[in-house]
Design a protein around this motif. Structure first.
Motif, short mmCIF file in Angstrom:
data_model
loop_
_atom_site.label_atom_id
_atom_site.label_comp_id
_atom_site.label_asym_id
_atom_site.label_seq_id
_atom_site.Cartn_x
_atom_site.Cartn_y
_atom_site.Cartn_z
N MET A 101 0.82 -1.21 0.00
CA MET A 101 0.00 0.00 0.00
C MET A 101 0.86 1.26 0.00
O MET A 101 0.47 2.27 -0.58
N THR A 102 2.00 1.22 0.65
CA THR A 102 2.85 2.40 0.73
C THR A 102 3.51 2.74 -0.60
O THR A 102 4.03 3.84 -0.76
N ASP A 103 3.50 1.82 -1.56
CA ASP A 103 4.10 2.07 -2.87
C ASP A 103 3.08 2.49 -3.93
O ASP A 103 3.44 2.73 -5.08
N LEU A 104 1.81 2.56 -3.56
CA LEU A 104 0.77 2.95 -4.51
C LEU A 104 0.93 4.42 -4.90
O LEU A 104 1.37 5.24 -4.09
N VAL A 105 0.57 4.74 -6.14
CA VAL A 105 0.52 6.13 -6.59
C VAL A 105 -0.89 6.41 -7.11
O VAL A 105 -1.64 5.49 -7.46
N SER A 106 -1.23 7.68 -7.15
CA SER A 106 -2.55 8.09 -7.62
C SER A 106 -2.82 7.53 -9.00
O SER A 106 -1.99 7.60 -9.89
N GLY A 107 -4.02 6.95 -9.16
CA GLY A 107 -4.41 6.37 -10.43
C GLY A 107 -4.23 4.87 -10.51
O GLY A 107 -4.74 4.24 -11.44
N ASP A 108 -3.51 4.26 -9.55
CA ASP A 108 -3.34 2.81 -9.56
C ASP A 108 -4.68 2.13 -9.31
O ASP A 108 -5.51 2.63 -8.53
N LEU A 109 -4.88 0.98 -9.94
CA LEU A 109 -6.01 0.14 -9.59
C LEU A 109 -5.65 -0.60 -8.32
O LEU A 109 -4.49 -0.97 -8.14
N VAL A 110 -6.60 -0.81 -7.43
CA VAL A 110 -6.36 -1.57 -6.21
C VAL A 110 -7.34 -2.75 -6.17
O VAL A 110 -8.53 -2.58 -6.43
N PHE A 111 -6.79 -3.93 -5.87
CA PHE A 111 -7.57 -5.17 -5.90
C PHE A 111 -7.68 -5.77 -4.51
O PHE A 111 -6.72 -5.74 -3.73
N PHE A 112 -8.84 -6.34 -4.24
CA PHE A 112 -9.13 -6.93 -2.95
C PHE A 112 -9.73 -8.31 -3.16
O PHE A 112 -10.38 -8.58 -4.17
N GLY A 113 -9.51 -9.18 -2.20
CA GLY A 113 -10.09 -10.52 -2.26
C GLY A 113 -9.60 -11.33 -1.09
O GLY A 113 -9.07 -10.81 -0.11
N SER A 114 -9.78 -12.63 -1.20
CA SER A 114 -9.30 -13.53 -0.17
C SER A 114 -8.94 -14.86 -0.81
O SER A 114 -9.51 -15.24 -1.84
N ARG A 115 -7.99 -15.54 -0.22
CA ARG A 115 -7.51 -16.84 -0.69
C ARG A 115 -7.13 -16.82 -2.16
O ARG A 115 -7.42 -17.74 -2.91
N GLY A 116 -6.52 -15.73 -2.61
CA GLY A 116 -6.04 -15.63 -3.98
C GLY A 116 -7.10 -15.27 -5.00
O GLY A 116 -6.80 -15.11 -6.18
N ASN A 117 -8.35 -15.13 -4.60
CA ASN A 117 -9.43 -14.76 -5.52
C ASN A 117 -9.68 -13.26 -5.45
O ASN A 117 -9.94 -12.72 -4.38
N ILE A 118 -9.62 -12.59 -6.59
CA ILE A 118 -9.93 -11.17 -6.67
C ILE A 118 -11.44 -11.01 -6.75
O ILE A 118 -12.09 -11.63 -7.59
N SER A 119 -12.00 -10.18 -5.87
CA SER A 119 -13.44 -9.98 -5.87
C SER A 119 -13.86 -8.52 -5.89
O SER A 119 -15.06 -8.23 -5.96
N HIS A 120 -12.89 -7.59 -5.85
CA HIS A 120 -13.24 -6.17 -5.78
C HIS A 120 -12.10 -5.33 -6.33
O HIS A 120 -10.93 -5.69 -6.21
N VAL A 121 -12.45 -4.20 -6.96
CA VAL A 121 -11.45 -3.29 -7.51
C VAL A 121 -11.89 -1.85 -7.26
O VAL A 121 -13.08 -1.55 -7.17
N GLY A 122 -10.90 -0.97 -7.11
CA GLY A 122 -11.15 0.45 -6.95
C GLY A 122 -9.99 1.22 -7.55
O GLY A 122 -9.05 0.64 -8.10
N VAL A 123 -10.05 2.55 -7.44
CA VAL A 123 -9.00 3.43 -7.97
C VAL A 123 -8.37 4.17 -6.79
O VAL A 123 -9.07 4.87 -6.05
N TYR A 124 -7.05 4.02 -6.63
CA TYR A 124 -6.33 4.71 -5.57
C TYR A 124 -6.21 6.18 -5.94
O TYR A 124 -5.79 6.52 -7.05
N VAL A 125 -6.59 7.07 -5.01
CA VAL A 125 -6.51 8.50 -5.30
C VAL A 125 -5.37 9.19 -4.56
O VAL A 125 -5.05 10.34 -4.84
N GLY A 126 -4.73 8.50 -3.63
CA GLY A 126 -3.62 9.07 -2.88
C GLY A 126 -3.98 9.32 -1.43
O GLY A 126 -5.14 9.25 -1.03
N LYS A 127 -2.95 9.58 -0.64
CA LYS A 127 -3.14 9.88 0.78
C LYS A 127 -3.92 8.79 1.53
O LYS A 127 -4.70 9.08 2.43
N GLY A 128 -3.77 7.53 1.10
CA GLY A 128 -4.41 6.43 1.79
C GLY A 128 -5.88 6.23 1.45
O GLY A 128 -6.56 5.48 2.13
N ARG A 129 -6.39 6.87 0.40
CA ARG A 129 -7.82 6.78 0.06
C ARG A 129 -8.01 6.17 -1.33
O ARG A 129 -7.18 6.34 -2.21
#
Length: 191
Positions: A130-158
């Motif tokens: 997370m500390t290496d993300l830059v604004s505009g990166d896609l961020v992926f979430f899931g569990s047990r290796g399965n991706i189930s959610h995506v968002g757009v990183y805007v910076g400052k931890g949001r």
């Protein structure tokens, strides 16, 4: 005038009669206290923000700064749009991958796959921390290796995402309790 003991007992109210109004008042106050919503303690600035909020804002390479800004402005402008499973426009609402597809198509002229799982398989630099993300990166979430959610990183931890049915597109802390535990990786498409 002489008063007898019997006369005094008539003049003084009985202890039960004096106590009854106070008991009634206390009961009403207790019920009123129980019926009101509990007050949440007001968080301090440190508690209410992401631990990443104090990091300097970082964007992709200088060549793509303008595109990254377009992505961020488009993403933030969509906050509050209703969630709808399968939705991919502001008028119809968004699910998570429909939101990201819309943002990148309109702000960066990039056509992305339709599902978060397919997006995670795209070419692009994988960002594991997370500390290496830059604004505009896609961020992926899931569990047990399965991706189930995506968002757009805007910076400052949001990040901006369309989280769930009945909700709206919103801005959340990426290191909040749920998201921190389900963060899989980021993907940089704008470098």
């Amino acid at each position: 005038m002489r008063l007898s003991f019997a006369a005094l007992s008539i003049v003084r109210p009985a202890p039960c009669r004096v106590a009854r109004p106070w008991v009634l008042v206390m009961a009403i106050l207790l019920l009123a206290a129980c019926s009101s919503a509990p007050r949440k303690p007001q968080p301090t600035f440190k508690d209410s923000r992401s631990n990443l909020a104090n990091q300097p804002a970082r964007g992709p390479s200088e060549a793509n700064t303008g595109t990254a800004n377009d992505v961020l402005f488009r993403a933030i402008a969509l906050v509050g749009t209703p969630y709808r499973w399968g939705g991919n426009t502001p008028d119809s609402g968004f699910d998570c991958s429909g939101l990201v597809t819309y943002i990148y198509r309109n702000a960066a002229n990039l056509l992305l796959p339709r599902t978060s799982h397919e997006m995670a398989l795209m070419d692009g630099r994988t960002v594991g921390s997370m500390t290496d993300l830059v604004s505009g990166d896609l961020v992926f979430f899931g569990s047990r290796g399965n991706i189930s959610h995506v968002g757009v990183y805007v910076g400052k931890g949001r990040f901006v995402h369309a989280p769930n049915s009945g909700g709206t597109v919103r801005l959340d802390d990426i290191d909040g309790p749920y998201w921190r535990d389900h963060f899989t990786y980021g993907k940089r498409l704008l470098n």
